[in-house]
Motif scaffolding. Structure first.
Motif, mmCIF file in Angstrom:
data_model
loop_
_atom_site.group_PDB
_atom_site.id
_atom_site.type_symbol
_atom_site.label_atom_id
_atom_site.label_comp_id
_atom_site.label_asym_id
_atom_site.label_seq_id
_atom_site.Cartn_x
_atom_site.Cartn_y
_atom_site.Cartn_z
ATOM 1 N N GLU A 5 78.307 23.599 36.261
ATOM 2 C CA GLU A 5 77.183 23.290 37.135
ATOM 3 C C GLU A 5 77.653 23.063 38.573
ATOM 4 N N ASP A 6 78.766 22.371 38.722
ATOM 5 C CA ASP A 6 79.334 22.146 40.051
ATOM 6 C C ASP A 6 79.715 23.474 40.697
ATOM 7 N N PHE A 7 80.272 24.372 39.902
ATOM 8 C CA PHE A 7 80.651 25.686 40.423
ATOM 9 C C PHE A 7 79.428 26.439 40.942
ATOM 10 N N HIS A 8 78.389 26.519 40.125
ATOM 11 C CA HIS A 8 77.201 27.278 40.529
ATOM 12 C C HIS A 8 76.529 26.664 41.752
ATOM 13 N N ALA A 9 76.619 25.355 41.870
ATOM 14 C CA ALA A 9 75.978 24.680 43.003
ATOM 15 C C ALA A 9 76.695 24.957 44.323
ATOM 16 N N ARG A 10 78.008 25.235 44.285
ATOM 17 C CA ARG A 10 78.772 25.285 45.530
ATOM 18 C C ARG A 10 79.407 26.621 45.861
ATOM 19 N N ILE A 11 79.533 27.543 44.887
ATOM 20 C CA ILE A 11 80.364 28.722 45.124
ATOM 21 C C ILE A 11 79.841 29.591 46.261
ATOM 22 N N ASP A 12 78.538 29.651 46.450
ATOM 23 C CA ASP A 12 77.994 30.505 47.517
ATOM 24 C C ASP A 12 77.593 29.720 48.762
ATOM 25 N N ASP A 13 78.024 28.467 48.828
ATOM 26 C CA ASP A 13 77.774 27.662 50.036
ATOM 27 C C ASP A 13 78.542 28.295 51.195
ATOM 28 N N PRO A 14 77.860 28.700 52.240
ATOM 29 C CA PRO A 14 78.572 29.336 53.366
ATOM 30 C C PRO A 14 79.587 28.419 54.020
ATOM 31 N N ASP A 15 79.467 27.111 53.805
ATOM 32 C CA ASP A 15 80.408 26.165 54.399
ATOM 33 C C ASP A 15 81.600 25.859 53.486
ATOM 34 N N LEU A 16 81.631 26.467 52.278
ATOM 35 C CA LEU A 16 82.766 26.236 51.384
ATOM 36 C C LEU A 16 84.040 26.735 52.054
ATOM 37 N N ALA A 45 85.130 14.063 34.259
ATOM 38 C CA ALA A 45 84.937 13.271 33.040
ATOM 39 C C ALA A 45 83.462 13.017 32.766
ATOM 40 N N ALA A 46 82.683 12.822 33.822
ATOM 41 C CA ALA A 46 81.251 12.568 33.651
ATOM 42 C C ALA A 46 80.520 13.779 33.100
ATOM 43 N N ALA A 47 81.096 14.947 33.290
ATOM 44 C CA ALA A 47 80.449 16.182 32.832
ATOM 45 C C ALA A 47 80.907 16.625 31.453
ATOM 46 N N TYR A 48 81.947 15.988 30.891
ATOM 47 C CA TYR A 48 82.433 16.399 29.574
ATOM 48 C C TYR A 48 81.354 16.162 28.516
ATOM 49 N N ALA A 49 81.362 17.001 27.499
ATOM 50 C CA ALA A 49 80.407 16.860 26.404
ATOM 51 C C ALA A 49 80.604 15.518 25.704
ATOM 52 N N ALA A 50 79.509 14.894 25.339
ATOM 53 C CA ALA A 50 79.558 13.624 24.603
ATOM 54 C C ALA A 50 78.462 13.620 23.540
ATOM 55 N N PRO A 51 78.504 14.548 22.595
ATOM 56 C CA PRO A 51 77.455 14.617 21.576
ATOM 57 C C PRO A 51 77.486 13.396 20.658
ATOM 58 N N THR A 52 76.337 13.016 20.161
ATOM 59 C CA THR A 52 76.246 11.833 19.302
ATOM 60 C C THR A 52 75.965 12.167 17.848
ATOM 61 N N ARG A 53 75.654 13.427 17.543
ATOM 62 C CA ARG A 53 75.284 13.772 16.176
ATOM 63 C C ARG A 53 75.542 15.251 15.907
ATOM 64 N N GLY A 54 75.402 15.617 14.647
ATOM 65 C CA GLY A 54 75.405 17.009 14.247
ATOM 66 C C GLY A 54 76.738 17.711 14.399
ATOM 67 N N TRP A 55 76.648 19.039 14.380
ATOM 68 C CA TRP A 55 77.850 19.863 14.441
ATOM 69 C C TRP A 55 78.662 19.602 15.704
ATOM 70 N N GLU A 56 77.995 19.453 16.854
ATOM 71 C CA GLU A 56 78.735 19.257 18.099
ATOM 72 C C GLU A 56 79.594 18.004 18.030
#
Length: 582
Positions: free
Chosen positions: A420-431, A539-550
């Motif tokens: 998500e961070d990548f998609h938000a910033r990759i085409d920023d002309p100021d990158l 770390a805030a973006a890592y998966a943290a599933p609480t149930r099921g297969w994940e």
């Protein structure tokens, strides 16, 4: 006249299904009676029962035709005296399921294994095509330990758009980048959509589906010469029929995966992978299959065995042609004949004969598609395994799909903490990015996403595409599509979410890639790197599933360098049928 009901001792003791159908007691009665719906009485008296594990699904479009293939297998089983029993199993459509098909490879393998173990079958024919289906079926077969043979579903025929052949997958990436660069209109891009998929079958490039069919044959798990047969080709149905006959023979010979697939088989699979320019995904699947069989296969084996193998196949994404050209030009056996001296001659196939015994009559019929050994496409075509302070347990790069001038490179890191961070910033002309920069994406490993998605072939910044840049060094703990290309360092282990040093990299750090030296490093003193705290944003973006297969997956998945299987699934437990329910 209806044959009499079978009694005790009517079935040969060697047939596993006799534990269900033998005997005149209540248990045998129940098992036979419920299966009689059209089966003759002698179906339960000495005839092997062959499961057809079928991954056909309308939601796995590349496998939708496998029901027709299953019918040919069924005819072959009957003809050889067996009883065919179609068994639908978990099907994973690479283009359809979210977040990534790899999240469920292990689940599909586990479910198939358990269904084969639970049911009264003596052997199995495995029908797969799309990327994760053949690996999951091979993992299941390795663990359950029944005689097993693969029929690959085959690639689609080549589609064309305005007279130009289209490589599905590869040309999607290429054309979409041209749209972002402003050199192709949105309308023309969308017009090509209806021409991309011409027929039934999986991707027509040397993507993961084609690669795993070839790997299955090189491992000895298909009838030699079948892998790469196009899905619409009538010879695929002929081969399926013959495979059904063979499955009955394999039961009689007790020819199980552990007796076919040995360390020698993996050696040959790695040679084949390098010679055809196969997908990096094959490495993680080979490691997982080896783990199920108890074969000690490592990344170092992949590099050592594959590094000196010439790339002979001129096929997208590393070349120009497509899979129906490959089949027409001679297929895998003609490639293996060229590198016969590099193969282990002791490796067997499901036929009971050595793989090398099928090479004598193989010929190259089009040297533009399959090169002779003396004129390779690339002198050394193997997948390279990198190590360094960014990948202590290893990372991969596919030199044949990379830009030669980037195989030794130093550049400034541009770090993204999530997709998500990548998609938000990759085409920023100021990158603050230029062509020498190294794009780093983390949080995409087995645990972090979860499932290790195919996002490592990062789209390039729009402003650089407009300048004519078409490749950059990219580093990721995820995977990339087998149809993708570029200078991409992927499968970084340990991943950031498992405490790997990728979590410590910061934008501006100098990254050094040296493929000839097999190194990938951040050029900082160890003390400085280790003094850093892992990225809180990642770390805030890592998966943290609480149930099921994940939840089960994240808690138990291993790292890419050992195959990304679940820790409790490694190893073969065999077809235990000792517990009865009646």
């Amino acid at each position: 006249m209806t044959p009499p009901a079978p009694g005790a001792g009517d079935r040969p003791a060697g047939l596993r299904s006799s534990q269900w159908y033998g005997g005149g007691d209540r248990n045998g009665y129940i098992h036979r009676a419920w299966m009689r719906r059209g089966l003759p009485g002698d179906a339960f008296t000495g005839r092997p029962h062959i499961a057809i594990a079928n991954t056909a699904s309308d939601l796995t479009p590349c496998n939708a035709h496998l029901t027709e293939v299953a019918a040919s297998v069924r005819n072959g089983v009957y003809e050889a005296g067996g009883i065919p029993l179609e068994l639908p199993v978990v099907s994973l459509g690479e283009t359809q399921v979210r977040p990534t098909a790899m999240l469920w490879r292990n689940m599909a393998a586990m479910a198939t294994e358990e269904m084969l173990r639970a049911n009264p079958v003596d052997g199995v024919v495995l029908l797969g095509g799309c990327d994760k289906t053949i690996p999951s079926l091979l993992m299941a077969a390795a663990s359950v330990g029944l005689p097993a043979v693969v029929v690959p579903g085959g690639p689609m025929l080549t589609g064309t758009f305005r007279g130009t052949p289209l490589g599905c997958g590869t040309d999607v990436w290429r054309l979409s980048e041209e749209v972002r660069a402003g050199t192709l209109s949105d309308d023309d891009f969308l017009r090509s959509e209806s021409a991309m998929i011409r027929s039934r079958g999986h991707c027509n490039t040397m993507g993961t589906a084609s690669t795993m069919a070839i790997v299955a044959e090189a491992l000895g798990m298909t009838v030699p010469g079948v892998a790469g047969t196009p899905a619409p080709d009538s010879r695929l149905l002929e081969a399926a029929h013959g495979t059904g006959r063979l499955a009955v023979e394999m039961v009689a010979a007790d020819r199980r995966p552990d007796r076919v697939v040995t360390r020698a088989s993996f050696h040959n699979a790695i040679v084949a992978l390098a010679a055809v320019g196969g997908s990096t995904n094959a490495v993680v699947h080979l490691l997982a299959i080896a783990g199920r069989l108890g074969v000690d296969l490592t990344l170092d084996d992949v590099d050592r065995t594959g590094s000196g193998v010439p790339l002979l196949v001129d096929l997208l994404p590393a070349g120009r042609h497509l899979m129906d050209d490959f089949h027409r030009a001679g297929g895998l056996l003609s490639v293996l004949r060229e590198v016969r001296d590099l193969l282990d001659p002791t490796a067997l196939t499901v036929t009971g004969e050595p793989l090398v015994s099928f090479l004598d009559d193989a010929r190259i019929w089009d040297a533009d598609v399959i090169h002779h050994r003396e004129q390779p496409l690339v002198a050394e075509g193997g997948i390279a395994v990198l190590r360094g302070n960014l990948a202590p347990d290893g990372a991969l790069v596919k030199p044949a799909a990379a830009s030669p001038d980037l195989l030794q490179h130093r550049g400034r890191a541009i770090v993204f903490d999530s997709v998500e961070d990548f998609h938000a910033r990759i085409d920023d002309p100021d990158l603050d990015v230029d062509a020498s920069s190294v794009l780093v994406l983390r949080g995409c490993g087995p645990r972090g996403y979860p499932g290790m998605p195919e996002v490592a072939n990062l789209p390039l910044p729009k402003k650089l595409l407009a300048q004519g840049v078409r490749d950059m060094v990219r580093i990721c703990d995820g995977r990339m599509s087998g149809t993708a290309y570029g200078t991409v360092v992927l499968h970084v282990a340990p991943e950031a979410a498992a405490g790997g040093p990728l979590a410590l990299v910061e934008t501006g750090d100098p990254i050094v890639l040296d493929v000839p030296a097999r190194r990938i490093d951040v050029d900082l003193p160890d003390a400085e790197l280790l003094a850093r705290a892992p990225s809180a944003a990642a770390a805030a973006a890592y998966a943290a599933p609480t149930r099921g297969w994940e939840r089960l997956y994240v808690d138990h998945v291993l790292q890419a360098d050992t195959g990304a299987d679940l820790d409790f699934l490694v190893g073969s437990s065999g077809p235990d049928v000792s517990r009865e329910s009646h």
